[in-house]
Scaffold this motif. Structure first.
Motif, short mmCIF file in Angstrom:
data_model
loop_
_atom_site.label_atom_id
_atom_site.label_comp_id
_atom_site.label_asym_id
_atom_site.label_seq_id
_atom_site.Cartn_x
_atom_site.Cartn_y
_atom_site.Cartn_z
N ASP A 1 109.83 91.51 35.55
CA ASP A 1 110.02 91.03 34.18
C ASP A 1 109.93 89.51 34.11
O ASP A 1 109.29 88.96 33.19
CB ASP A 1 111.39 91.48 33.64
CG ASP A 1 111.44 92.97 33.35
OD1 ASP A 1 110.37 93.61 33.30
OD2 ASP A 1 112.56 93.50 33.19
N ASP B 1 106.34 88.21 34.61
CA ASP B 1 105.60 88.37 33.36
C ASP B 1 105.99 87.31 32.35
O ASP B 1 105.14 86.74 31.66
CB ASP B 1 105.84 89.77 32.80
CG ASP B 1 105.01 90.05 31.56
OD1 ASP B 1 103.77 90.03 31.65
OD2 ASP B 1 105.61 90.28 30.48
N ARG C 1 112.75 95.28 39.38
CA ARG C 1 112.48 95.26 37.93
C ARG C 1 112.65 93.87 37.36
O ARG C 1 111.83 93.41 36.55
CB ARG C 1 113.41 96.25 37.21
CG ARG C 1 113.08 97.71 37.43
CD ARG C 1 113.82 98.58 36.43
NE ARG C 1 115.27 98.43 36.53
CZ ARG C 1 116.05 99.17 37.32
NH1 ARG C 1 115.51 100.11 38.09
NH2 ARG C 1 117.36 98.99 37.35
N ARG C 2 113.70 93.20 37.78
CA ARG C 2 113.98 91.86 37.24
C ARG C 2 112.89 90.88 37.67
O ARG C 2 112.46 90.05 36.86
CB ARG C 2 115.35 91.41 37.72
CG ARG C 2 115.82 90.09 37.12
CD ARG C 2 116.29 90.25 35.71
NE ARG C 2 116.79 88.99 35.17
CZ ARG C 2 116.36 88.43 34.04
NH1 ARG C 2 115.44 89.04 33.30
NH2 ARG C 2 116.86 87.30 33.62
#
Length: 229
Positions: free
Chosen positions: A127, A130, A123-124
């Motif tokens: 993120d 992005d 997830r990190r």
């Protein structure tokens, strides 16, 4: 709040390599939320001071403090909770990146070093990719298969993995084209506002220095001084 709260500082730092002294009794303070520009002639010790502040190079004398507390040791001898408060973005992404790693693994490596769960790491990384403008197809590539600008974006994402309080930028945009320079600077500025991070800016670009730095510190022109017995 005391005068030393919310700052990263070099206090009377003397540092060099062997008998060659590059920094002689240097003081520098970076407050949370401010951008400090650092100027000196080539070979004047800017990169050495960055490495000292990043806890990568042990000073011969003097000390580094965070919020007034001295930091002893360098690299992995410094507790995780302390060393992850400081991140550095170097001039050459190719020198800073392991050529064997994909961009995704390059970004994830600091998180794996602190034993974060795999789901959190994925997830990190997504993120951060992005945030810095890296598309999913780029994350599977290795450094040789991307441009300098794309690799520097990955290095910036890597620097931000632990949400550092202080980001040290050592000529971090010097090798980038104008559009990538602007993007990297915008990401750092937004991060700084969101997290009240202190930023050290080393650059030979006077326009960038004038536009970005809240104040500018000049290292002494003598730069390198003879080693002492």
């Amino acid at each position: 709040m005391s005068g030393t709260a919310g700052q990263l500082a070099a206090e009377q730092v003397t540092a060099g390599y062997g008998r060659q002294i590059v920094l002689d009794r240097v003081d520098l303070r970076i407050g949370r939320g401010e951008t400090v520009g650092l100027r000196a002639a080539s070979g004047g010790g800017k990169s050495t001071l960055v490495r000292v502040l990043a806890l990568l190079h042990r000073p011969d004398r003097g000390r580094v403090t965070i919020d007034g507390a001295p930091v002893t040791g360098t690299r992995y001898s410094v507790p995780v909770a302390v060393r992850t408060r400081i991140a550095v973005l170097f001039q050459s992404p190719r020198a800073a990146a392991d050529p064997r790693l994909s961009l995704a693994d390059l970004i994830a490596e600091p998180l794996r070093a602190t034993r974060r769960p795999d789901d959190e790491i994925r997830r990190r990384v997504a993120d951060l990719a992005d945030l810095v403008g890296l598309t999913a197809d780029l994350l599977g590539r290795r450094p040789h298969a991307v441009s300098d600008g794309q690799l520097q974006r990955a290095c910036l994402a890597r620097a931000l993995t632990h949400r550092p309080d202080y980001l040290l930028c050592d000529e971090a945009t010097a090798m980038l084209d104008a559009s990538t320079q602007a993007h990297v600077a915008a990401v750092i500025t937004d991060y700084q506002r969101t997290h009240r991070a202190g930023v050290l800016l080393v650059t030979h670009d006077p326009a960038l220095m004038n536009r970005w730095a809240d104040r500018v510190v000049d290292l002494p022109p003598s730069g390198v001084v003879p080693g002492r017995p």
